[in-house]
Each structure stands twice: as C-alpha cells, then as structure tokens.
Scaffold this motif. Structure first.
Motif, PDB file in Angstrom:
ATOM      1  N   ARG A  53       0.873  -1.186   0.000  1.00 21.78           N
ATOM      2  CA  ARG A  53       0.000   0.000   0.000  1.00 21.78           C
ATOM      3  C   ARG A  53       0.902   1.226   0.000  1.00 21.78           C
ATOM      4  NH1 ARG A  53      -4.475   0.777   4.542  1.00 21.78           N
ATOM      5  NH2 ARG A  53      -5.883   0.058   2.927  1.00 21.78           N
ATOM      6  N   GLY A  63     -12.694   3.023  -6.768  1.00 17.26           N
ATOM      7  CA  GLY A  63     -12.039   3.978  -5.876  1.00 17.26           C
ATOM      8  C   GLY A  63     -10.743   4.525  -6.448  1.00 17.26           C
ATOM      9  N   LYS A  64     -10.097   5.393  -5.667  1.00 12.84           N
ATOM     10  CA  LYS A  64      -8.863   5.995  -6.161  1.00 12.84           C
ATOM     11  C   LYS A  64      -7.719   4.993  -6.192  1.00 12.84           C
ATOM     12  CE  LYS A  64      -7.630   8.597  -1.872  1.00 12.84           C
ATOM     13  NZ  LYS A  64      -8.818   8.292  -1.057  1.00 12.84           N
ATOM     14  N   GLY A  65      -7.880   3.843  -5.501  1.00 14.53           N
ATOM     15  CA  GLY A  65      -6.892   2.773  -5.616  1.00 14.53           C
ATOM     16  C   GLY A  65      -6.867   2.233  -7.048  1.00 14.53           C
ATOM     17  N   TYR A 103      -5.046   4.812  -9.120  1.00 20.27           N
ATOM     18  CA  TYR A 103      -3.601   4.727  -8.874  1.00 20.27           C
ATOM     19  C   TYR A 103      -3.005   3.495  -9.579  1.00 20.27           C
ATOM     20  CZ  TYR A 103       0.900   4.420  -6.570  1.00 20.27           C
ATOM     21  OH  TYR A 103       2.242   4.335  -6.338  1.00 20.27           O
ATOM     22  N   ALA A 104      -3.775   2.401  -9.587  1.00 19.93           N
ATOM     23  CA  ALA A 104      -3.284   1.144 -10.166  1.00 19.93           C
ATOM     24  C   ALA A 104      -3.320   1.133 -11.699  1.00 19.93           C
ATOM     25  CB  ALA A 104      -4.093  -0.021  -9.624  1.00 19.93           C
ATOM     26  N   THR A 123     -15.962   6.643  -6.602  1.00 25.39           N
ATOM     27  CA  THR A 123     -15.793   7.486  -5.422  1.00 25.39           C
ATOM     28  C   THR A 123     -15.269   8.836  -5.948  1.00 25.39           C
ATOM     29  OG1 THR A 123     -13.486   6.879  -5.106  1.00 25.39           O
ATOM     30  CG2 THR A 123     -15.148   5.480  -4.025  1.00 25.39           C
ATOM     31  N   GLY A 174     -10.459  -1.035  -5.034  1.00 22.40           N
ATOM     32  CA  GLY A 174      -9.592  -0.020  -4.431  1.00 22.40           C
ATOM     33  C   GLY A 174     -10.347   1.112  -3.789  1.00 22.40           C
ATOM     34  N   ALA A 175     -11.302   0.774  -2.939  1.00 24.31           N
ATOM     35  CA  ALA A 175     -12.048   1.784  -2.175  1.00 24.31           C
ATOM     36  C   ALA A 175     -12.296   1.187  -0.794  1.00 24.31           C
ATOM     37  CB  ALA A 175     -13.363   2.117  -2.862  1.00 24.31           C
ATOM     38  N   ARG A 176     -11.934   1.942   0.243  1.00 26.36           N
ATOM     39  CA  ARG A 176     -12.119   1.424   1.602  1.00 26.36           C
ATOM     40  C   ARG A 176     -13.525   1.701   2.109  1.00 26.36           C
ATOM     41  NH1 ARG A 176      -6.925   4.461   3.894  1.00 26.36           N
ATOM     42  NH2 ARG A 176      -7.368   5.662   2.013  1.00 26.36           N
ATOM     43  N   ASP A 233      -8.163  -5.457  -2.918  1.00 26.72           N
ATOM     44  CA  ASP A 233      -7.218  -4.490  -2.355  1.00 26.72           C
ATOM     45  C   ASP A 233      -5.827  -5.121  -2.277  1.00 26.72           C
ATOM     46  OD1 ASP A 233      -7.971  -1.694  -0.588  1.00 26.72           O
ATOM     47  OD2 ASP A 233      -5.927  -2.470  -0.452  1.00 26.72           O
ATOM     48  N   ILE A 234      -4.831  -4.259  -2.302  1.00 31.40           N
ATOM     49  CA  ILE A 234      -3.444  -4.720  -2.233  1.00 31.40           C
ATOM     50  C   ILE A 234      -3.002  -4.903  -0.784  1.00 31.40           C
ATOM     51  CG2 ILE A 234      -2.239  -2.474  -2.095  1.00 31.40           C
ATOM     52  CD1 ILE A 234      -0.540  -3.624  -4.512  1.00 31.40           C
ATOM     53  N   GLY A 256      -4.626  -8.489  -3.962  1.00 30.76           N
ATOM     54  CA  GLY A 256      -3.695  -8.370  -5.080  1.00 30.76           C
ATOM     55  C   GLY A 256      -3.801  -7.015  -5.748  1.00 30.76           C
ATOM     56  N   ASP A 257      -3.024  -6.863  -6.787  1.00 29.13           N
ATOM     57  CA  ASP A 257      -3.034  -5.622  -7.552  1.00 29.13           C
ATOM     58  C   ASP A 257      -4.331  -5.550  -8.367  1.00 29.13           C
ATOM     59  OD1 ASP A 257      -1.760  -3.295  -8.949  1.00 29.13           O
ATOM     60  OD2 ASP A 257      -2.053  -4.657 -10.639  1.00 29.13           O
ATOM     61  N   ILE A 258      -5.016  -4.422  -8.309  1.00 31.70           N
ATOM     62  CA  ILE A 258      -6.334  -4.306  -8.938  1.00 31.70           C
ATOM     63  C   ILE A 258      -6.287  -4.616 -10.428  1.00 31.70           C
ATOM     64  CG2 ILE A 258      -8.232  -2.700  -9.480  1.00 31.70           C
ATOM     65  CD1 ILE A 258      -7.475  -1.203  -6.954  1.00 31.70           C
ATOM     66  N   THR A 307      -9.439  11.286   1.503  1.00 33.58           N
ATOM     67  CA  THR A 307      -9.827  10.457   2.640  1.00 33.58           C
ATOM     68  C   THR A 307      -9.792  11.232   3.958  1.00 33.58           C
ATOM     69  OG1 THR A 307      -8.898   8.558   1.492  1.00 33.58           O
ATOM     70  CG2 THR A 307      -9.287   8.293   3.844  1.00 33.58           C
TER      71      THR A 307
HETATM   72  P1  ADP Z   1     -11.537   6.005  -2.153  1.00 30.76           P
HETATM   73  O1  ADP Z   1     -11.246   7.200  -1.285  1.00 30.76           O
HETATM   74  O2  ADP Z   1     -11.553   6.307  -3.588  1.00 30.76           O
HETATM   75  O3  ADP Z   1     -12.711   5.244  -1.658  1.00 30.76           O
HETATM   76  P2  ADP Z   1      -9.471   4.636  -0.701  1.00 30.76           P
HETATM   77  O4  ADP Z   1      -8.291   5.546  -0.580  1.00 30.76           O
HETATM   78  O5  ADP Z   1     -10.375   4.527   0.470  1.00 30.76           O
HETATM   79  O6  ADP Z   1     -10.270   5.017  -2.023  1.00 30.76           O
HETATM   80  O7  ADP Z   1      -8.967   3.191  -1.035  1.00 30.76           O
HETATM   81  C1  ADP Z   1      -7.930   2.953  -1.914  1.00 30.76           C
HETATM   82  C2  ADP Z   1      -7.497   1.532  -1.681  1.00 30.76           C
HETATM   83  O8  ADP Z   1      -6.766   1.089  -2.811  1.00 30.76           O
HETATM   84  C3  ADP Z   1      -6.580   1.356  -0.474  1.00 30.76           C
HETATM   85  O9  ADP Z   1      -7.159   0.464   0.448  1.00 30.76           O
HETATM   86  C4  ADP Z   1      -5.273   0.822  -1.071  1.00 30.76           C
HETATM   87  O10 ADP Z   1      -4.683  -0.162  -0.266  1.00 30.76           O
HETATM   88  C5  ADP Z   1      -5.738   0.233  -2.378  1.00 30.76           C
HETATM   89  N1  ADP Z   1      -4.742   0.180  -3.445  1.00 30.76           N
HETATM   90  C6  ADP Z   1      -3.834   1.104  -3.806  1.00 30.76           C
HETATM   91  N2  ADP Z   1      -3.121   0.702  -4.856  1.00 30.76           N
HETATM   92  C7  ADP Z   1      -3.584  -0.524  -5.184  1.00 30.76           C
HETATM   93  C8  ADP Z   1      -3.249  -1.477  -6.185  1.00 30.76           C
HETATM   94  N3  ADP Z   1      -2.299  -1.259  -7.098  1.00 30.76           N
HETATM   95  N4  ADP Z   1      -3.945  -2.640  -6.198  1.00 30.76           N
HETATM   96  C9  ADP Z   1      -4.899  -2.890  -5.281  1.00 30.76           C
HETATM   97  N5  ADP Z   1      -5.266  -2.025  -4.332  1.00 30.76           N
HETATM   98  C10 ADP Z   1      -4.619  -0.860  -4.274  1.00 30.76           C
END
Ligand code: ADP
Ligand code: MG
Length: 574
Positions: free
Chosen positions: A158, A217-219, A222-223, A243, A276-278, A301-302, A319-321, A418
């Motif tokens: 993460r 989500g933003k995960g 990012y991925a 999100t 990738g959204a908590r 989620d990673i 794993g990786d999204i 967040t």
């Molecule tokens: P949002 O605010 O959009 O709901 P969050 O910040 O709550 O998103 O969640 C982003 C999630 O994505 C985190 O739990 C993080 O561990 C996860 N994450 C980040 N990069 C990766 C990736 N490459 N693969 C899987 N999960 C990832």
C-alpha cells in the motif's frame, strides 16, 4: 562540490560518472533555509525539478499529488523543527490517501542534540505516526541505500509516505568519494494476483447477483486499472459508481455510471465489488441503513489488513487491482455472462438518476442573483476542456461541484480526499501543472476552491505566478465557511459593536476581492457576479495559456445543496 577525490557529503553537486541513474524521482517541492538549501541546489544540478513554495504544508501536498499522478514519489524538502512540523499535515494526508511521498527534513547538528539546538525537535519520532518508514541515515555513506529503501517503501504494497532525516552537520561533512556506494534504482513494485479459488468464487457471486454494483475507488485510479475495469463493466453490463477520486477511471458520462443515483445504488445493491475503495466514512462504513444488512461485498485491495474492515466480506481478492481485474475477466471470457439490461434494478437506478438530474438542472436554471452553486457549476462545466485536470476543495463547493463537473479521464481529479483536508487545492494544482508541463503540454488545470479553502494556502498564488503556471483558479465565494453573510448584514452587525464578539464563527469578510491576490503578482483577476460575467471571464481565462487566472465568483451567501433523501447527507460524505 568536488575537491580532488573527496566530495562534500550531500554537497556532491556533480554526480560522478560511475553513478547509475538515481531513483527515478523527478520532482521536489519545498522551502529552503538552514540546513537544506544546498540539497535543493544539488537536486537541481542532478536534473530534479525543484519548485520553491511558500508554506511547507502546500509543498508536501504538491509532492504527494505527484506521487498519485505519476506512480513515482515526489519529494518534499523542508528545514528543521517548524519546517518539518508544517510538513506533517501533508504527510498525514498522503498516508491517509495511500499516496507515495518522500519527505526530506534537515535537522539540527548531531553534536548539539538534547542541548536545545536551533530548531531541535524529535523529527524521526514525529514522522513515524505519519509514515510507513521514518529514519535518519547512520552516516553519509548510508544515504544512497536509505533513499532507495524510502522510494521502494513508498510504492511497494500500500503506497504511503516515508521520511528521511538529514542532520545539519551531514551537509558540510567531507567524505571520500570512493566510500560512497551508489545504489541502483529500485525495481518496479512486484505484481501480486489473487488466489484462483477466490477469483472463481467472486465470479460466481457476481453471476448470481440480483442487484449488482461496482464501486471504483482511487486505488483503481492509482493502479492504472482503467482498461480492465471498463472491459468488465461493458462485457458484463454492470452498473458502477465512482468514489470522488475514482471519477474518470471510466468516464462520468458512460451509460453504466449511476453516480446520479448514488444513495439508491448503495442502499439496494445486493452484491458490491470494491475496486480499491475502503469502507470508511466516504462509503458509510458499508453498514445499514445506507446498505442492505446482508449485502455481499467482494473486496479487491493490495493491503491484506484492509480486507474485512467494518464488514465481513463475501469474497476477498488480495492483489493488484489491474491484475485481479484481468483474472476476473478471464472467468467471464471462459463462461460469458451479462447482467440483464432490462432488469428492474437498472430501471430503478435510471429513474432515480433522471429525477436527481432534473432537480439539479432546475436549480442551475435559476436566474436570480447572487447565483447559487448549481448555476455556477453548470456554466463552468459547459466550458471545461475534456482533458483538463480538476482540483477541488471546500465544503459545498467540493460536494456540489463533484456532482456537476465531469471527469472523462483517470487521475484527472484531486480533492480533499480520505482525510477531508482543506488547503490542499493550490499545492495539488501546482503539482498537476508542473507534471502537465512534462507529460501533457497544453493540458489545463482548473482549481475550484471555496473561499475558505482558498485561504489556507492563498499565498501559493505567488508560486503559481513565479513559475507562470497557467492554472485557472475559481474561488466560489459565499463569504464564509459553509455559509456567510452579505455585506449589508455585516455592516448592520458592526453597528452593535466589535466583530470579534458578534460575527458568527463561519463568517469571512464579505465581498473579499480574492482576484486581487492574483493581479498583485501579474496574473489575470476577475470579479464576477452574474452568469454572463462568469462565462466571459472563464472563456478569457481558458483562452490565455500564457498566464494564470483567478475568477472570484460571488454567490448567494446562504446557498446550499439541494434537498437530500437522508438527513445525514448534509456533510461532505455525499
Ligand atoms: P476512495 O477514497 O476512492 O474510496 P481509498 O483511498 O479509500 O479510495 O482506497 C484505496 C485503496 O486502494 C486502499 O485500500 C489501497 O490499499 C488500495 N490500493 C492502492 N493501490 C492498489 C493497487 N495497485 N492494487 C490494489 N489495491 C490498491
Ligand atoms: Mg465558502
């Protein structure tokens, strides 16, 4: 500065030929002073772009945005003591957002430690709470491997913030050049995939869903998982909801986007796949009454520790999204399946979207003055370039703006995130504009701020003008925090006595001319009160790519968002 075969510690201005490429870190934001000025100069000589900011917090926000936008950490460089303390806000924000970041802080001389040295502070300990890794290298010789470890830690697993402490005496220390072992660039993050049996189980839960929903989500942003997720959405004909910063992974105007029926979608979905959204406050913890008590969550989620937070998921895919999405696609390629487009679920969602969109349009069409939020954002949306970066913060400004301003591309929205941090806007906008210079020249950055949010880092307008970044800043001005009062009421109030005793705490100075902050430094400033003035000034600002602009948009001080179905939807979590 080289001297024979000796170089001055971090003053090694000319990189020896034998040195392999650095850690692929391209951007540094900071404020120089004792003892880090030489570090900034050295970084510039190595080809790192150094951006001097006006407050460490904003510098740290900027560096963290670079991490999210590029996948390589930006650096925030700060002086000892208060400089580092100011940067903690940015570290906390980066860590909460799961964005990579490196903070380098100068610190007081080691030989004066515990003696009350200039700006002495327990910096490594202080940063520990706000980072994944916080350390002072034991010697100058240890710096290269510590930098490699920090960069690696910031992007592996993460993503998050890392802190490196550089004592003042390191900056002037002499060491033998041959004693420095250069360390190669760290390898890209390893890609992990979910267990096959879990992927099969997830596919079967999705196939049996009556009212499915994907949350992006933003995960996922990012991925760089946009291609796979879009394929999954289109192939299986699934409704999705982004999100706030998941917006744009699939374009907001995609027919399967149900953002305009967000509450309805969350409340009645029976299977929800989280990309990738908590399940934190932004998603109402995954709990009733915002969700069905027996909703089945599939969590991707990673971070293993994230799986199972607040709810017991039906399936966890660690794993990786990007990789996991491909694994899911394989299942649906093997045995094709589609969610029926004529289902009752789709009809419910579409109906709700129609009525919500009509309600916003009605508010937007109101001709009364001062303008309301919806009127402002509809006129802004009309002119926004499709590929622009939207930065946004403020309470109502961000919440309402998000529903009207569209994102068509991934990683094209930056907001309070967040941690709900206000004050991030200008730092983020500067980072986005600097990255755009290199990667996408011509791309515009639009920064939509509430008047209160703007105040947190307003002096960064000088930074914007100094580097001549053609950012368009919109200050949606309601004279206050959440709400303000108009000029006449303010004057009336002052008749009764001292403003410090009488002014409601939410009030800011009515009719403040924030556009003059921009003109003070040579940019374009506009003060607008009508829709025509707004349209005209935005048109001019977008046409002028040679200069930054600030449009100060006066709105009704009591303007609010439209009525909500749930009384608890009055905060920024909607
Ligand atoms: P949002 O605010 O959009 O709901 P969050 O910040 O709550 O998103 O969640 C982003 C999630 O994505 C985190 O739990 C993080 O561990 C996860 N994450 C980040 N990069 C990766 C990736 N490459 N693969 C899987 N999960 C990832
Ligand atoms: Mg305001």
């Amino acid at each position: 500065r080289s001297g024979g075969n000796r170089v001055a510690g971090v003053r090694a201005f000319t990189r020896p030929r034998s040195c392999p490429p650095p850690q692929d870190v391209k951007y540094m934001f900071g404020i120089v002073g004792i003892p880090v000025t030489e570090i900034a100069i050295a970084a510039q000589q190595l080809g790192i772009r150094y951006v001097g900011m006006r407050n460490e917090q904003a510098a740290c926000y900027a560096a963290s945005a670079v991490g999210y936008l590029t996948g390589r950490p930006g650096v925030c460089l700060v002086v000892s003591g208060p400089g580092l303390v100011h940067a903690l806000g940015g570290m906390a924000n980066a860590n909460m957002n799961c964005w990579p970041l490196i903070v380098i802080g100068g610190s007081s001389e080691r030989c004066q430690e515990t003696m009350g040295a200039f700006q002495e502070f327990p910096q490594v300990e202080a940063c520990r709470l706000y980072s994944k890794f916080s350390v002072r290298p034991s010697s100058i010789e240890a710096i290269p491997s510590i930098i490699e470890k920090a960069v690696r830690s910031s992007i592996y697993g993460r993503p998050g913030a890392c802190y490196i402490d550089i004592p003042a005496d390191f900056v002037n220390l002499q060491v033998n050049v041959n004693s420095i072992k250069y360390v190669e660039c760290c390898m890209p993050p390893p890609i992990s995939m979910a267990e096959t049996s879990a992927v099969q189980m997830a596919a079967s839960v999705i196939r049996n869903a009556k009212q499915p929903l994907l949350i992006i989500g933003k995960g996922a942003a990012y991925a760089h998982a946009e291609e796979g997720i879009r394929k999954l959405v289109e192939q299986c004909k699934l409704p999705f909801l982004p999100t706030p910063m998941g917006k744009g992974v699939i374009p907001d105007n995609h027919p399967n986007c149900v953002a305009a029926a967000r509450s309805r979608a969350l409340q009645f979905a029976d299977v929800i796949i989280l990309f990738g959204a908590r399940l934190n406050w932004i998603l109402h913890f995954g709990l009733p009454p915002r969700y069905q008590p027996d909703v089945k969550f599939i969590q991707i989620d990673i971070c293993a520790e994230e799986l199972g937070n607040n709810v017991r998921p039906a399936v966890t895919l660690l794993g990786d999204i990007n990789a996991v999405t491909k694994q899911l696609l394989e299942q649906f390629d093997k045995t094709p399946w589609q969610y029926p487009p004529e289902s009752k679920w789709w009809n419910t969602l579409k109906e709700k979207m129609k009525s919500n969109e009509a309600a916003s349009k009605e508010l937007a069409s109101k001709k009364s003055l001062p303008m309301n939020y919806y009127t402002v954002f509809y006129h802004v949306q009309e002119q926004l370039p499709r590929d622009c970066m939207v930065v946004s913060e403020g309470a109502n400004t961000m919440d309402i703006g998000r529903t009207v301003l569209q994102n068509y591309l991934p990683r094209h929205r930056l907001d309070a995130g967040t941690f709900g941090t206000m004050g991030v806007g200008l730092g983020f906008a500067i980072a986005a504009a600097i990255v755009a210079k290199d990667r996408n020249p011509g791309q515009r950055v639009i920064c939509v701020e509430g008047d209160s949010a703007f105040g947190f880092s307003g002096m960064e307008v000088e930074t914007i003008c100094r580097y001549n970044l053609p950012i368009v800043l919109l200050v949606v001005n309601n004279n206050g925090i959440y709400q303000g009062i108009d000029t006449d009421s303010w004057k009336e109030m002052l008749k009764f006595g001292d403003a410090t005793a009488l002014a409601p705490p939410m009030c800011l100075l009515p009719n403040a001319h924030y556009e003059q902050v921009m003109t003070a430094f040579g940019g374009n400033g506009y003060f607008v009160q009508t829709r025509e003035e707004l349209q005209e000034s935005l048109r001019k600002s977008l046409a002028d790519a040679t200069k930054p602009s600030l449009i100060n948009i006066m709105i009704e001080p009591q303007s609010m968002r439209k009525a909500q179905d749930f009384h608890w939807l009055t905060r920024s979590n909607m």
